[in-house]
Write a protein that holds these residues in place. Structure first.
Motif, PDB file in Angstrom:
ATOM      1  N   CYS A  42     -24.033  10.812  24.555  1.00 19.13           N
ATOM      2  CA  CYS A  42     -23.576  10.612  23.154  1.00 19.13           C
ATOM      3  C   CYS A  42     -23.573  11.539  22.010  1.00 19.13           C
ATOM      4  O   CYS A  42     -24.133  11.535  21.457  1.00 19.13           O
ATOM      5  CB  CYS A  42     -23.499   9.015  22.432  1.00 19.13           C
ATOM      6  SG  CYS A  42     -22.018   8.209  21.291  1.00 19.13           S
ATOM      7  N   LEU A  43     -22.707  13.006  21.428  1.00 18.89           N
ATOM      8  CA  LEU A  43     -22.103  13.341  20.182  1.00 18.89           C
ATOM      9  C   LEU A  43     -22.271  12.268  19.332  1.00 18.89           C
ATOM     10  O   LEU A  43     -23.229  12.836  18.292  1.00 18.89           O
ATOM     11  CB  LEU A  43     -20.951  14.065  20.530  1.00 18.89           C
ATOM     12  CG  LEU A  43     -20.505  14.353  21.643  1.00 18.89           C
ATOM     13  CD1 LEU A  43     -18.816  15.182  21.231  1.00 18.89           C
ATOM     14  CD2 LEU A  43     -21.328  15.915  21.756  1.00 18.89           C
TER      15      LEU A  43
ATOM     16  N   GLN B  34     -15.529   9.024  16.154  1.00 20.79           N
ATOM     17  CA  GLN B  34     -16.574   9.602  15.413  1.00 20.79           C
ATOM     18  C   GLN B  34     -15.992  10.197  14.870  1.00 20.79           C
ATOM     19  O   GLN B  34     -16.775  11.061  14.033  1.00 20.79           O
ATOM     20  CB  GLN B  34     -17.036  10.229  16.951  1.00 20.79           C
ATOM     21  CG  GLN B  34     -17.371   9.653  18.413  1.00 20.79           C
ATOM     22  CD  GLN B  34     -17.420  10.145  19.471  1.00 20.79           C
ATOM     23  OE1 GLN B  34     -16.964  10.282  20.535  1.00 20.79           O
ATOM     24  NE2 GLN B  34     -18.688   9.995  19.780  1.00 20.79           N
TER      25      GLN B  34
ATOM     26  N   HIS C 296     -15.780   3.844  22.092  1.00 21.16           N
ATOM     27  CA  HIS C 296     -15.845   3.989  20.420  1.00 21.16           C
ATOM     28  C   HIS C 296     -14.413   3.504  19.951  1.00 21.16           C
ATOM     29  O   HIS C 296     -15.008   3.183  18.418  1.00 21.16           O
ATOM     30  CB  HIS C 296     -15.505   5.340  20.136  1.00 21.16           C
ATOM     31  CG  HIS C 296     -17.250   5.967  20.952  1.00 21.16           C
ATOM     32  ND1 HIS C 296     -18.126   5.985  19.641  1.00 21.16           N
ATOM     33  CD2 HIS C 296     -17.352   7.181  21.521  1.00 21.16           C
ATOM     34  CE1 HIS C 296     -19.559   6.569  19.947  1.00 21.16           C
ATOM     35  NE2 HIS C 296     -18.106   7.290  21.208  1.00 21.16           N
TER      36      HIS C 296
ATOM     37  N   HIS D  37     -16.496   5.208  28.080  1.00 22.96           N
ATOM     38  CA  HIS D  37     -17.491   4.810  27.091  1.00 22.96           C
ATOM     39  C   HIS D  37     -16.712   5.275  25.710  1.00 22.96           C
ATOM     40  O   HIS D  37     -16.641   4.605  24.207  1.00 22.96           O
ATOM     41  CB  HIS D  37     -18.458   6.067  27.050  1.00 22.96           C
ATOM     42  CG  HIS D  37     -19.250   6.785  26.283  1.00 22.96           C
ATOM     43  ND1 HIS D  37     -20.695   7.115  26.382  1.00 22.96           N
ATOM     44  CD2 HIS D  37     -18.825   7.288  24.938  1.00 22.96           C
ATOM     45  CE1 HIS D  37     -21.389   7.117  24.935  1.00 22.96           C
ATOM     46  NE2 HIS D  37     -20.251   8.118  23.941  1.00 22.96           N
TER      47      HIS D  37
HETATM   48 ZN    ZN Z   1     -19.824   8.455  22.295  1.00 23.95          ZN
END
Ligand code: ZN
Ligand code: K1U
Length: 167
Positions: free
Chosen positions: A91-92, A51, A137, A133
């Motif tokens: 989710c960011l 991310q 990613h 989660h």
């Molecule tokens: Zn996420």
């Protein structure tokens, strides 16, 4: 320490598969500090290196109420899982979008800590969901990609509308 930029869905870089960490160096420990600061500032309960556009198998998580129980997972591997959970996720990288994903209820994960030591963790509830989660990613998968094509298209349209209104 630094706050890192979080990639926003549908950025293609979120689909990159992360490579294993070969050695836990001071550079990795600095990245861990920056990732933790970024996660706490967001605020979030987890963050995967993917991310922040670093494609190595590194995760930080803190699901505690007190926000002082940082968990570092380097090269995480799920070695056992059981049950089914249907948790509402966020989710960011997909701000403002929430929805359910079916995952294992209990997971046992092996990983390295910030010192490069291996450990095994049994997780349930929100922690188990968050680990899965974040590991998605690292595999280049975003939680909305579990949903139907129609729901994904609606999600993209909502995100684009939101982006237009904040320009
Ligand atoms: Zn996420
Ligand atoms: O991966 C991420 O983008 C972080 C994400 C983790 C996550 C949340 C819920 C279910 C599964 C995984 C988030 O942290 S979204 C923000 C969030 O859930 C939250 C933020 C502050 C306090 C409590 C929750």
């Amino acid at each position: 320490m630094a706050i890192l930029k979080i990639l926003q869905y549908p950025d293609e870089r979120l689909h990159t598969v992360a490579a294993p960490v070969t050695q836990v160096t001071d550079k990795i420990r600095l990245l861990l500090k920056d990732m933790a600061e970024t996660m706490y500032a967001a605020p979030g309960i987890g963050l995967a290196a993917t991310q922040v556009d670093v494609h190595e198998r590194i995760i930080v998580i803190d699901t505690s109420e007190t926000r002082d129980q940082l968990l570092v997972l380097i090269n995480p591997k799920i070695i056992a899982s059981d049950g089914i959970s249907d948790f509402e996720e966020g989710c960011l990288s997909v701000p403002g979008i929430y929805g359910k994903v079916q995952r294992a209820e209990f997971v046992t994960v092996s990983a390295l800590n910030a010192k490069g030591e291996s450990f095994i963790l049994d997780a349930d509830g929100l922690l188990a969901v968050c680990i899965q989660h974040e590991m998605d990613h690292l595999a280049g998968k975003v939680f909305v990609e579990y949903w139907s094509r129609l729901k994904q298209a609606r999600t993209l349209a909502r995100l684009k509308k939101k982006q237009r209104s904040t320009m």
